[in-house]
Design a protein around this motif. Structure first.
Motif, PDB file in Angstrom:
ATOM      1  N   ALA A 286       0.837  -1.193   0.000  1.00  0.00           N
ATOM      2  CA  ALA A 286       0.000   0.000   0.000  1.00  0.00           C
ATOM      3  C   ALA A 286       0.879   1.252   0.000  1.00  0.00           C
ATOM      4  N   HIS A 287       0.261   2.409  -0.089  1.00  0.00           N
ATOM      5  CA  HIS A 287       1.037   3.650  -0.147  1.00  0.00           C
ATOM      6  C   HIS A 287       1.760   3.925   1.169  1.00  0.00           C
ATOM      7  N   VAL A 288       1.129   3.536   2.291  1.00  0.00           N
ATOM      8  CA  VAL A 288       1.666   3.884   3.605  1.00  0.00           C
ATOM      9  C   VAL A 288       2.470   2.748   4.211  1.00  0.00           C
ATOM     10  N   LYS A 289       2.057   1.519   3.964  1.00  0.00           N
ATOM     11  CA  LYS A 289       2.719   0.373   4.594  1.00  0.00           C
ATOM     12  C   LYS A 289       2.514  -0.881   3.769  1.00  0.00           C
ATOM     13  N   LYS A 290       3.165  -1.967   4.210  1.00  0.00           N
ATOM     14  CA  LYS A 290       2.999  -3.276   3.573  1.00  0.00           C
ATOM     15  C   LYS A 290       2.188  -4.175   4.489  1.00  0.00           C
ATOM     16  N   PHE A 291       1.315  -4.972   3.875  1.00  0.00           N
ATOM     17  CA  PHE A 291       0.487  -5.907   4.613  1.00  0.00           C
ATOM     18  C   PHE A 291       0.846  -7.337   4.227  1.00  0.00           C
ATOM     19  N   ALA A 292       1.076  -8.179   5.228  1.00  0.00           N
ATOM     20  CA  ALA A 292       1.155  -9.613   4.999  1.00  0.00           C
ATOM     21  C   ALA A 292      -0.226 -10.167   5.323  1.00  0.00           C
ATOM     22  N   ILE A 293      -0.970 -10.522   4.289  1.00  0.00           N
ATOM     23  CA  ILE A 293      -2.341 -10.999   4.469  1.00  0.00           C
ATOM     24  C   ILE A 293      -2.300 -12.520   4.555  1.00  0.00           C
ATOM     25  N   VAL A 294      -2.703 -13.061   5.693  1.00  0.00           N
ATOM     26  CA  VAL A 294      -2.619 -14.502   5.943  1.00  0.00           C
ATOM     27  C   VAL A 294      -4.011 -15.127   5.914  1.00  0.00           C
ATOM     28  N   ASP A 295      -4.047 -16.475   5.850  1.00  0.00           N
ATOM     29  CA  ASP A 295      -5.353 -17.137   5.743  1.00  0.00           C
ATOM     30  C   ASP A 295      -6.010 -17.409   7.093  1.00  0.00           C
ATOM     31  N   ALA A 296      -5.332 -17.112   8.209  1.00  0.00           N
ATOM     32  CA  ALA A 296      -5.959 -17.166   9.531  1.00  0.00           C
ATOM     33  C   ALA A 296      -6.542 -15.799   9.841  1.00  0.00           C
ATOM     34  N   GLY A 297      -7.617 -15.786  10.614  1.00  0.00           N
ATOM     35  CA  GLY A 297      -8.235 -14.524  10.974  1.00  0.00           C
ATOM     36  C   GLY A 297      -8.656 -14.503  12.427  1.00  0.00           C
ATOM     37  N   MET A 298      -9.328 -13.452  12.819  1.00  0.00           N
ATOM     38  CA  MET A 298      -9.779 -13.317  14.200  1.00  0.00           C
ATOM     39  C   MET A 298     -10.777 -14.407  14.572  1.00  0.00           C
ATOM     40  N   SER A 299     -11.377 -15.056  13.592  1.00  0.00           N
ATOM     41  CA  SER A 299     -12.263 -16.177  13.883  1.00  0.00           C
ATOM     42  C   SER A 299     -11.467 -17.384  14.381  1.00  0.00           C
ATOM     43  N   ASP A 300     -10.203 -17.450  14.036  1.00  0.00           N
ATOM     44  CA  ASP A 300      -9.335 -18.560  14.455  1.00  0.00           C
ATOM     45  C   ASP A 300      -8.607 -18.243  15.766  1.00  0.00           C
ATOM     46  N   LEU A 301      -8.205 -16.985  15.946  1.00  0.00           N
ATOM     47  CA  LEU A 301      -7.521 -16.534  17.157  1.00  0.00           C
ATOM     48  C   LEU A 301      -8.043 -15.143  17.480  1.00  0.00           C
ATOM     49  N   ILE A 302      -8.951 -15.076  18.452  1.00  0.00           N
ATOM     50  CA  ILE A 302      -9.656 -13.828  18.712  1.00  0.00           C
ATOM     51  C   ILE A 302      -8.969 -12.941  19.741  1.00  0.00           C
ATOM     52  N   ARG A 303      -7.964 -13.453  20.440  1.00  0.00           N
ATOM     53  CA  ARG A 303      -7.364 -12.701  21.544  1.00  0.00           C
ATOM     54  C   ARG A 303      -6.850 -11.307  21.140  1.00  0.00           C
ATOM     55  N   PRO A 304      -6.165 -11.154  19.999  1.00  0.00           N
ATOM     56  CA  PRO A 304      -5.711  -9.805  19.635  1.00  0.00           C
ATOM     57  C   PRO A 304      -6.867  -8.818  19.462  1.00  0.00           C
ATOM     58  N   ALA A 305      -7.960  -9.261  18.864  1.00  0.00           N
ATOM     59  CA  ALA A 305      -9.105  -8.376  18.656  1.00  0.00           C
ATOM     60  C   ALA A 305      -9.873  -8.143  19.951  1.00  0.00           C
ATOM     61  N   LEU A 306      -9.966  -9.168  20.802  1.00  0.00           N
ATOM     62  CA  LEU A 306     -10.780  -9.089  22.013  1.00  0.00           C
ATOM     63  C   LEU A 306     -10.066  -8.408  23.170  1.00  0.00           C
ATOM     64  N   TYR A 307      -8.776  -8.709  23.331  1.00  0.00           N
ATOM     65  CA  TYR A 307      -8.014  -8.213  24.484  1.00  0.00           C
ATOM     66  C   TYR A 307      -6.863  -7.278  24.105  1.00  0.00           C
ATOM     67  N   GLU A 308      -6.740  -6.968  22.824  1.00  0.00           N
ATOM     68  CA  GLU A 308      -5.564  -6.228  22.343  1.00  0.00           C
ATOM     69  C   GLU A 308      -4.289  -6.990  22.699  1.00  0.00           C
ATOM     70  N   ALA A 309      -4.404  -8.310  22.707  1.00  0.00           N
ATOM     71  CA  ALA A 309      -3.265  -9.161  23.043  1.00  0.00           C
ATOM     72  C   ALA A 309      -2.310  -9.251  21.858  1.00  0.00           C
ATOM     73  N   HIS A 310      -1.044  -9.536  22.164  1.00  0.00           N
ATOM     74  CA  HIS A 310      -0.058  -9.686  21.096  1.00  0.00           C
ATOM     75  C   HIS A 310       0.623 -11.036  21.218  1.00  0.00           C
ATOM     76  N   HIS A 311       0.676 -11.758  20.105  1.00  0.00           N
ATOM     77  CA  HIS A 311       1.386 -13.027  20.004  1.00  0.00           C
ATOM     78  C   HIS A 311       2.609 -12.823  19.125  1.00  0.00           C
ATOM     79  N   GLU A 312       3.723 -13.375  19.549  1.00  0.00           N
ATOM     80  CA  GLU A 312       4.924 -13.299  18.715  1.00  0.00           C
ATOM     81  C   GLU A 312       4.637 -13.945  17.362  1.00  0.00           C
ATOM     82  N   ILE A 313       5.102 -13.301  16.302  1.00  0.00           N
ATOM     83  CA  ILE A 313       4.842 -13.765  14.944  1.00  0.00           C
ATOM     84  C   ILE A 313       6.163 -14.132  14.290  1.00  0.00           C
ATOM     85  N   GLN A 314       6.230 -15.331  13.704  1.00  0.00           N
ATOM     86  CA  GLN A 314       7.451 -15.793  13.057  1.00  0.00           C
ATOM     87  C   GLN A 314       7.154 -16.255  11.630  1.00  0.00           C
ATOM     88  N   ASN A 315       8.033 -15.908  10.726  1.00  0.00           N
ATOM     89  CA  ASN A 315       7.978 -16.444   9.370  1.00  0.00           C
ATOM     90  C   ASN A 315       8.891 -17.663   9.343  1.00  0.00           C
TER      91      ASN A 315
END
Length: 380
Positions: A286-315
């Protein structure tokens, strides 16, 4: 944690990967701590993760279960847990759920109101059974955690007020189909400061002293759970500090002779062994940033959306140069974001991404929003 990437190739993403070796090591650590403290008992809080393969490992370790619904009681029984090691809490127990517990012969009901006590007595009488109960007392003790997972304050919906403790105990002793055996407490979840548990121990001591002045003694003190995990350092701290947790109670809680201590750990048992495995669908520039769009969503792991929780992310697929991405899912919600400004090796379509520390409140909280399939969990 070393990921068996070769085993991931034939599994449809997103899915939950559970590291059996880490789970077993965690269970062994808990057993070693409990072995030093006769009279201490663990009931695994099944609400954290009810995957059947995971439950069978915990059952083999000899632990009991803490349930908050009839469905969880049934899942525990199906996994082979001894009904005599099942405790059942919850502010809204339905009649069928209470009856299930009575028929199974569970260890006790953690009762949260006088109204509930009356119904349990009524249903037990109809079955000609005696229900063992602990009263969940709201200790008005705060915890250093997210407001949505704080449960021990007077303003929370949980438990009986300390002022009503004696009234509840007196009512129980007058009921023919109730056996009052102890007190139950729970102040919250994802707690890392041992001072919070020390404060609970002090409050329990005060309440026990108050009861003993009236000639009342109890067999069981249940301090609930709440021990957290290090979300920011899953590899450096894969096993929580169970030693500090149990020592806090052994040093500060004044148990009486023959009294049992029960606890209900969930996240601390299973949190670090699990990762949500997903794939990169697109890398959007995008013009402002890059997005890595993955096939998992908040329906699979709701904690970030529900609690503003953060999980370490690894490629797990790339050793490329570090780039900055917002890691987002496909759900039609702006809150479907796993991480912003994440530093990851350069991402490409098809890369395997791991969202760490997802063994607790991940798979069990998944839903089918946007008519998506539920993710499966695999233990190996």
């Amino acid at each position: 944690m070393t990921f068996p990437i070769e085993k991931f190739k034939d599994i449809e993403t997103p899915f939950y990967y559970y590291d059996k070796a880490l789970l077993d090591k965690t269970l062994d650590t808990i057993k070693a701590e409990l072995a030093q403290r006769p009279g201490y008992h663990l009931h695994y809080a099944i609400k954290a993760n009810a995957n059947m393969d995971v439950l069978r490992e915990i059952q083999k370790a000899g632990f009991g279960v803490d349930c908050v619904s009839g469905g969880e009681i049934q899942q525990a029984l199906d996994a082979g847990f001894d009904a005599g090691k099942i405790v059942y809490a919850g502010v809204g127990k339905g009649d069928w759920e209470i009856n299930l517990g009575l028929e199974a012969g569970i260890f006790c009901f953690n009762v949260e109101s006088l109204e509930e006590l009356e119904i349990i007595n009524e249903l037990a009488a109809a079955k000609q059974k005696v229900a063992k109960v602990c009263f969940r007392i709201n200790p008005n003790v705060g915890a250093h955690t997210h407001a949505n997972i704080t449960t021990g304050l007077a303003e929370n919906k949980f438990g009986i007020a300390m002022e009503d403790m004696e009234t509840a105990i007196k009512a129980a002793t007058e009921m023919r189909n109730i056996e009052f055996i102890g007190l139950h407490f729970h102040i919250g979840s994802q707690i890392l400061e041992m001072g919070d548990f020390e404060a609970l121990a002090m409050r329990v001591n005060e309440l026990q002293d108050r009861l003993e002045e009236q000639g009342i003694t109890v067999k069981v003190i249940n301090v609930g759970g709440g021990l957290g995990i290090e979300y920011s350092d899953p590899d450096g701290k894969p096993i929580p500090d169970f030693k500090a947790y149990f020592e806090t109670y052994s040093k500060n809680l004044k148990l009486r002779e023959g009294q049992e201590l029960h606890c209900e750990l969930g996240r601390a048992v299973v949190g670090q062994m699990g990762s949500l495995i997903t794939k990169v669908l697109y890398v959007k520039h995008a013009h402002v940033k890059k997005f890595a769009i993955v096939d998992a969503g908040m329906s699979d792991l709701i904690r970030p959306a529900l609690y503003e929780a953060h999980h370490e992310i690894q490629n797990l697929s790339s050793n490329g140069q570090q780039e900055t991405y917002d890691v987002v899912g496909p759900i039609c919600e702006s809150s479907d974001v796993f991480g912003k400004n994440e530093k990851l090796p350069e991402c490409h379509r098809g890369d395997i991404i791991a969202l760490r520390s997802a063994g607790a409140y991940g798979e069990i909280m998944a839903c089918q929003y946007n008519c998506r399939k539920l993710p499966k969990g695999y233990l190996f």
